[in-house]
Motif scaffolding. Sequence first.
Motif, PDB file in Angstrom:
ATOM      1  N   TRP A 152     -10.389  -0.473   3.835  1.00  0.00           N
ATOM      2  CA  TRP A 152      -9.778   0.649   4.549  1.00  0.00           C
ATOM      3  C   TRP A 152      -8.962   1.549   3.640  1.00  0.00           C
ATOM      4  CZ3 TRP A 152      -4.600   0.719   3.914  1.00  0.00           C
ATOM      5  CH2 TRP A 152      -3.986  -0.479   3.613  1.00  0.00           C
ATOM      6  N   CYS A 153      -8.588   1.053   2.478  1.00  0.00           N
ATOM      7  CA  CYS A 153      -7.663   1.782   1.607  1.00  0.00           C
ATOM      8  C   CYS A 153      -8.362   2.943   0.904  1.00  0.00           C
ATOM      9  CB  CYS A 153      -7.061   0.815   0.593  1.00  0.00           C
ATOM     10  SG  CYS A 153      -5.993   1.634  -0.616  1.00  0.00           S
ATOM     11  N   HIS A 209      -1.983  -1.374  -4.655  1.00  0.00           N
ATOM     12  CA  HIS A 209      -3.199  -1.514  -3.849  1.00  0.00           C
ATOM     13  C   HIS A 209      -3.976  -2.789  -4.208  1.00  0.00           C
ATOM     14  CE1 HIS A 209      -2.495   2.547  -2.380  1.00  0.00           C
ATOM     15  NE2 HIS A 209      -2.190   2.860  -3.626  1.00  0.00           N
ATOM     16  N   HIS A 223       0.840  -1.201   0.000  1.00  0.00           N
ATOM     17  CA  HIS A 223       0.000   0.000   0.000  1.00  0.00           C
ATOM     18  C   HIS A 223       0.876   1.253   0.000  1.00  0.00           C
ATOM     19  CE1 HIS A 223      -3.242   2.768   1.159  1.00  0.00           C
ATOM     20  NE2 HIS A 223      -2.446   3.189   2.130  1.00  0.00           N
ATOM     21  N   CYS A 282      -5.056  -4.460  -1.050  1.00  0.00           N
ATOM     22  CA  CYS A 282      -5.794  -3.641  -0.087  1.00  0.00           C
ATOM     23  C   CYS A 282      -7.270  -4.022  -0.060  1.00  0.00           C
ATOM     24  CB  CYS A 282      -5.662  -2.163  -0.433  1.00  0.00           C
ATOM     25  SG  CYS A 282      -3.981  -1.541  -0.279  1.00  0.00           S
TER      26      CYS A 282
HETATM   27 ZN    ZN Z   1      -4.018   0.644  -0.591  1.00  0.00          ZN
END
Ligand code: ZN
Length: 161
Positions: free
Chosen positions: A44-45, A38, A33, A41
């Motif tokens: 939450w990302c 990503h 991240h 991920c």
């Molecule tokens: Zn991320």
Amino acid sequence: MVQFIQKCFSYAVVQNKNEPGKLKSALCQIVPHAFGDHSHCVSWCGYLCNPDTYRHKSLPHGKDLCGKELQEDLNNIVSVYVSNAEKISPAVSTKDVESFNNVIASKAQKRIHYSGSSSLENRVSCAVAEKNMGTQYISKINTLVGVSPGTIFKKICGKKR
Ligand SMILES: [Zn+2]
């Protein structure tokens, strides 16, 4: 950058309390991240919500980290925590750690250079025994080595426990 990693680590631990499998997964997401990958991920990302406008709030200029060596170093650090996820996942308070540190400090005072002494291992072992069994460990050791445990000492231990 350190604060960013600490924040991610704290979120991962708090949000996955008592779930070591999920904690492992969350910890493994931190470094990719931070470096702009990503693909691992989850919800939450911020990048997944707004890929066009996302910027890392806690990183310099909001940009992804870069550098292969830095990434490898961070992966090595995180992997230690991933392999210890079972121990970390209960997310116990630091009070227990501080309490234990105080017990060690009572056996091996900082003002005396015990780290250069062979007695340090015994001192720390005594601290571990006291943390696990209370001060009664002394009576048990005395009994094991054939020394009288002492009735007064036993009374004191009973009161301390
Ligand atoms: Zn991320």
